[in-house]
Scaffold this active site. Sequence first.
Site, PDB file in Angstrom:
ATOM      1  N   HIS A  34      46.108  37.718  30.710  1.00  0.00           N
ATOM      2  CA  HIS A  34      44.445  38.184  30.325  1.00  0.00           C
ATOM      3  C   HIS A  34      44.186  39.318  29.430  1.00  0.00           C
ATOM      4  O   HIS A  34      45.381  40.109  28.195  1.00  0.00           O
ATOM      5  CB  HIS A  34      43.914  38.225  30.768  1.00  0.00           C
ATOM      6  CG  HIS A  34      44.151  38.972  31.938  1.00  0.00           C
ATOM      7  ND1 HIS A  34      44.074  40.442  31.843  1.00  0.00           N
ATOM      8  CD2 HIS A  34      44.716  38.852  33.321  1.00  0.00           C
ATOM      9  CE1 HIS A  34      44.294  41.340  32.574  1.00  0.00           C
ATOM     10  NE2 HIS A  34      45.204  40.690  34.147  1.00  0.00           N
ATOM     11  N   GLN A  35      42.849  39.705  28.844  1.00  0.00           N
ATOM     12  CA  GLN A  35      42.697  40.612  27.216  1.00  0.00           C
ATOM     13  C   GLN A  35      43.494  42.027  28.575  1.00  0.00           C
ATOM     14  O   GLN A  35      43.275  42.690  27.316  1.00  0.00           O
ATOM     15  CB  GLN A  35      40.543  40.470  27.549  1.00  0.00           C
ATOM     16  CG  GLN A  35      40.684  39.493  26.273  1.00  0.00           C
ATOM     17  CD  GLN A  35      41.005  39.514  25.376  1.00  0.00           C
ATOM     18  OE1 GLN A  35      41.623  40.569  24.776  1.00  0.00           O
ATOM     19  NE2 GLN A  35      41.763  38.582  24.500  1.00  0.00           N
ATOM     20  N   HIS A  37      46.100  42.845  29.286  1.00  0.00           N
ATOM     21  CA  HIS A  37      47.109  42.508  29.111  1.00  0.00           C
ATOM     22  C   HIS A  37      47.169  43.222  27.620  1.00  0.00           C
ATOM     23  O   HIS A  37      48.762  43.650  26.784  1.00  0.00           O
ATOM     24  CB  HIS A  37      47.968  41.752  29.848  1.00  0.00           C
ATOM     25  CG  HIS A  37      47.936  41.642  31.051  1.00  0.00           C
ATOM     26  ND1 HIS A  37      47.388  40.351  31.986  1.00  0.00           N
ATOM     27  CD2 HIS A  37      49.258  42.211  31.888  1.00  0.00           C
ATOM     28  CE1 HIS A  37      47.863  39.966  32.798  1.00  0.00           C
ATOM     29  NE2 HIS A  37      48.742  41.017  32.735  1.00  0.00           N
ATOM     30  N   LYS A 151      44.338  49.085  36.826  1.00  0.00           N
ATOM     31  CA  LYS A 151      43.613  48.611  37.878  1.00  0.00           C
ATOM     32  C   LYS A 151      44.703  48.941  39.089  1.00  0.00           C
ATOM     33  O   LYS A 151      44.400  48.676  40.067  1.00  0.00           O
ATOM     34  CB  LYS A 151      43.726  47.319  37.436  1.00  0.00           C
ATOM     35  CG  LYS A 151      42.495  47.064  37.963  1.00  0.00           C
ATOM     36  CD  LYS A 151      43.171  44.886  37.728  1.00  0.00           C
ATOM     37  CE  LYS A 151      44.022  44.101  38.374  1.00  0.00           C
ATOM     38  NZ  LYS A 151      44.962  43.963  39.187  1.00  0.00           N
ATOM     39  N   ASP A 152      45.767  48.624  38.806  1.00  0.00           N
ATOM     40  CA  ASP A 152      47.259  49.010  39.650  1.00  0.00           C
ATOM     41  C   ASP A 152      47.858  50.550  39.602  1.00  0.00           C
ATOM     42  O   ASP A 152      48.541  51.150  39.329  1.00  0.00           O
ATOM     43  CB  ASP A 152      48.150  48.089  39.212  1.00  0.00           C
ATOM     44  CG  ASP A 152      48.099  46.876  39.341  1.00  0.00           C
ATOM     45  OD1 ASP A 152      47.571  46.513  40.035  1.00  0.00           O
ATOM     46  OD2 ASP A 152      48.432  46.349  38.193  1.00  0.00           O
ATOM     47  N   GLN A 155      50.466  52.052  41.885  1.00  0.00           N
ATOM     48  CA  GLN A 155      51.795  51.294  41.105  1.00  0.00           C
ATOM     49  C   GLN A 155      51.763  52.132  40.395  1.00  0.00           C
ATOM     50  O   GLN A 155      53.446  52.877  40.052  1.00  0.00           O
ATOM     51  CB  GLN A 155      51.199  49.828  40.607  1.00  0.00           C
ATOM     52  CG  GLN A 155      52.799  49.281  40.244  1.00  0.00           C
ATOM     53  CD  GLN A 155      52.467  47.785  39.427  1.00  0.00           C
ATOM     54  OE1 GLN A 155      53.029  46.576  40.362  1.00  0.00           O
ATOM     55  NE2 GLN A 155      51.807  47.219  38.470  1.00  0.00           N
TER      56      GLN A 155
END
Length: 284
Positions: A34-35, A37, A151-152, A155
């Site tokens: 998606h945008q 990425h 967002k992660d 991680q």
Amino acid sequence: MILFKQVEPLQQALDKFRQEGRSIGFVPTMGALHQGHLSLLEAARKENETVICSIFVNPTQFNDPSDFEKYPITLEKDIELLIQSNTNLLFLPYVSEIYPNGTGNLPNYSIGFLETILEGKYRPGHFQGVCQVMHRLLEIVKADNLYMGQKDYQQCMVVKRLLELTRIPTRLHTCPTLRETDGLAMSSRNTRLLPAQRAQAVTISQVLKEICVTLQPGLTSLLLQAAEQKLEKAGFKVDYVALANADNLDLLDHWDGQQPVVALAAAYLDEVRLIDNMLIQSGK
């Protein structure tokens, strides 16, 4: 764009680029692009002569087998987006290329308390799987620069720790979260939401924004409880709503008004688990 499914020919191509003095930027993904990425690929393209993207749905980081089975696969669309974004190389490996000796006896990584809190607490074994696949990918690609999304958040901190442990010289760049017009963080999992659930999902970003706006020095428990209750009222099953030190992810039950803070949340809408976070600047 050149597509590779095996390690050896990919490394030969990358070695050729290195011999030509071209820097390499790497964006690892699990597909369903998606945008968000594409923004990582754009950041990589601005700072490197060669951009490589990988698509690999890593089985070792799914503690729930049904979640692995339901992970969205949109390969044709992904390839089209990568071509449009001028990505140079796509690595689309078989499981046997990433784990040539199988997934039974993989290494364990000393990432400390990061795998016992938040995502680590609710997804046991997840971050070991992340380290296993990222260590292998980083050794294969040997990128100068690695691009991952905020967002992660947890991680990204785990991968930062992995780079310290392995002493791999790749530099990690954590890029801002991209959001839909209503504020929902872009995610591959959003494609699994039904229309009514998609309308509900924005509540996560709304409660995080409220935390950012209303946080004051002192105890944080009442603010977090109110946020959790709002999510539950909107139909979520909440794993956590938390505040943590943005630099080391130490959980905070009291804010001194100066520490850089990140507000984080994870919750289910039916079987779809959504996560999000927002940074709160120090000295707010």
